[in-house]
Design a protein around this motif. Sequence first.
Motif, mmCIF file in Angstrom:
data_model
loop_
_atom_site.group_PDB
_atom_site.id
_atom_site.type_symbol
_atom_site.label_atom_id
_atom_site.label_comp_id
_atom_site.label_asym_id
_atom_site.label_seq_id
_atom_site.Cartn_x
_atom_site.Cartn_y
_atom_site.Cartn_z
ATOM 1 N N THR A 99 15.995 29.936 34.835
ATOM 2 C CA THR A 99 15.247 28.848 34.193
ATOM 3 C C THR A 99 14.183 28.297 35.137
ATOM 4 N N ASP B 105 12.795 32.768 29.748
ATOM 5 C CA ASP B 105 13.477 31.760 28.936
ATOM 6 C C ASP B 105 14.452 32.408 27.959
ATOM 7 N N ASP C 3 16.805 23.451 31.141
ATOM 8 C CA ASP C 3 16.137 24.366 30.228
ATOM 9 C C ASP C 3 15.123 23.621 29.362
ATOM 10 N N ASP D 195 11.097 24.077 29.411
ATOM 11 C CA ASP D 195 10.361 24.460 28.208
ATOM 12 C C ASP D 195 9.172 23.541 27.964
ATOM 13 N N PRO E 210 8.833 28.863 23.044
ATOM 14 C CA PRO E 210 8.146 30.043 23.599
ATOM 15 C C PRO E 210 7.217 30.709 22.594
#
Length: 250
Positions: free
Chosen positions: A18, A51, A72, A76, A141
């Motif tokens: 991560t 990811d 995480d 992101d 993503p």
Amino acid sequence: MPLRRGIPLRAVAPNAVTALALCSGLTGVRFAIAGEWERAAGAIIIAGVLDGLDGRIARLLKGQSKFGEQLDSLSDVIAFGVAPALIMFLWSLKDVPRYGWIFALALAVCMAMRLARFNSQIDSVEQPHKSAGFLTGVPAPAAAGLAMLPLYIWLWSGQDMARIPWITAPWLAFVAFLAVSNIATFSWSSLRIRRSVRLEALVGVALVGAALLSAPFETLTVICLVYLGLIAWSVRSYAKVKRRRAAQAG
């Protein structure tokens, strides 16, 4: 026998992946500042791949943790919200800085709101999309990849029209909307392949991989267009699920 102290390696490995995704996203901004657009786009794609791996590694090693979940989400926001927004601003939107910055902010803020909504609903019992094998909105993503579609087109075609802010800005607004929308989108983990076409699917994946290596930005453009088509299909598929559930409830 003395007690073992410290954190087990299986809990560190997914968090390390991560962190690598976070570093890759931020490195994309560094490449954008230097005007190295191919590397900037590539860094975001690498962050997306990492990811996709960290959660699977965590489940494989049984290293899930609350810390990992929070890391995480923060990763992101930066790798798929802040970094793509800055890259697209430096590539195109800086030509109209006052207005362009608004659209760059919209992408970053909507991505943060999406992830905040995800975290707030993670323990919720009532999740109709998730229970049917769908996601709510476009995942971070995928949204980052879609946001850079004009950049992909420009890299392989050289057409400056793709770089015009009045094209890039509405596109970023559209992607930001998809990220925070309640549109049902397919979850890759819920998709199933028939056994009869398993070999054909493997050949297809291999061909896509080869295409990404030989013509990366043309292939990414096609992938983005196919994904947009899948969104329309997923909306229709979820509508069928809702009708089926309503009929069973009645």
